[in-house]
Design a protein around this motif. Sequence first.
Motif, short mmCIF file in Angstrom:
data_model
loop_
_atom_site.label_atom_id
_atom_site.label_comp_id
_atom_site.label_asym_id
_atom_site.label_seq_id
_atom_site.Cartn_x
_atom_site.Cartn_y
_atom_site.Cartn_z
N UNK A 153 0.83 -1.20 0.00
CA UNK A 153 0.00 0.00 0.00
C UNK A 153 0.87 1.26 0.00
N UNK A 154 1.94 1.27 0.80
CA UNK A 154 2.81 2.45 0.86
C UNK A 154 3.50 2.71 -0.47
N UNK A 155 3.86 1.64 -1.18
CA UNK A 155 4.58 1.77 -2.45
C UNK A 155 3.67 1.67 -3.67
N UNK A 156 2.41 1.31 -3.46
CA UNK A 156 1.46 1.08 -4.56
C UNK A 156 2.04 0.11 -5.58
N UNK A 157 2.40 -1.07 -5.13
CA UNK A 157 3.00 -2.04 -6.05
C UNK A 157 2.41 -3.44 -5.91
N UNK A 158 1.09 -3.53 -5.75
CA UNK A 158 0.45 -4.84 -5.78
C UNK A 158 0.63 -5.45 -7.17
N UNK A 159 0.80 -6.77 -7.25
CA UNK A 159 0.92 -7.40 -8.57
C UNK A 159 -0.39 -7.29 -9.34
N UNK A 160 -0.30 -7.42 -10.65
CA UNK A 160 -1.47 -7.25 -11.51
C UNK A 160 -2.61 -8.21 -11.14
N UNK A 161 -2.26 -9.38 -10.62
CA UNK A 161 -3.28 -10.39 -10.30
C UNK A 161 -3.99 -10.13 -8.98
N UNK A 162 -3.53 -9.16 -8.20
CA UNK A 162 -4.09 -8.93 -6.87
C UNK A 162 -5.41 -8.17 -6.96
N UNK A 163 -6.33 -8.51 -6.07
CA UNK A 163 -7.66 -7.88 -6.07
C UNK A 163 -7.59 -6.38 -5.82
#
Length: 361
Positions: A153-163
């Motif tokens: 959340x702090x880096x805004x780097x969830x993988x593309x597959x993440x909800x």
Amino acid sequence: MTASIFGTRFGNAPVSLSILDFAMAGKGYTAREALAGSIELARLADRRGFTRYWVAEHHAMPGVTTSSPPLLLARLVGETERIRLGAGGMMLPNFPPLVIAEQFGLLASLAPGRIDLGIGRAPGADMTTANALRRGQINAEDFPNQVMELIRFLDDDFPDSHAFKKSVYAVPGPRQDRKNGVPRSFERPPVWLLGSSGYSAQLAAHLGWPFAFAAHLADENVELALALYRQNFKPSTVLDRPYAIVSFGVLAADDEHEARRQAWAYSHSMMRMSQRKSFVVPTPEEAEAYPYSSAERDIIEMWNAKIMSGTGEQVVEQLNAWQQRLEADELMVLNLGHSPDAIYRSTELIADAYGMPDFGA
């Protein structure tokens, strides 16, 4: 890690010095008075060149007023100019990671380059209170996953597959800047892992993050924890070498006898807590007059042995001895007196004995 996060040494001091605060309300003091004392203490720490001022999270403890570190830190942002402000720490299992990411993103936007986020896995309360906070929704055993979700959340780097990738993000944060057509300017606060055992030391080492050890709670574990941290440390984009803070309970006074009395009163409150009674620091006079059993005296003496008390020079001598033994990168002191005035005076005396400057002089 940016150079600004590291402490600044003054004079012949071996390492930099920081403050941990509980906003303690001793017997006879209101929460309002305790918080006013903490504001004055933060101003003093800022003026005297302490590296950082951290606020701990505790709940359902009448003697401790820091139930919401972000709220107090938001006030301290406007009361200070130089010192780093942070949580020491936020108890991550008590909150959804998004909540903490947004709170500390907001603080980092209010005071760029001056905010630290320390996180721990203890509840900061008894288990009944922890259940009231968590409502059974957050599992402390899932701590590593909670840590990684917070960082995403702090880096805004969830993988593309993440909800959460498409529409869930922290504000303030890097995606807000991007959506508003601003070049990435969000500077997330550095994240520290806190602990009083080897668990968080090993996790911090694995992640390549800075580590803060609570020796004021468990000085018997500090050497093992630091060894685990240093031996297992993996350089990361955050930190290229281990960096460890160790915090100690202290109380300095103009008179050595008064320092011992103040420290004994705090240890008395820890004895009460071990008996499942309310944690409130009594007056030194009340603690002296108490009719102790031998078992109670043993408990108090155990806690009292963890506190460095005496004149400012005597406390600093003890801090330096621990520093030589541990080779910590930074020391943090938690002043454990009964009154806001005693805590403030203790900080002044330690700063003087440590050879710290006075930027307001």
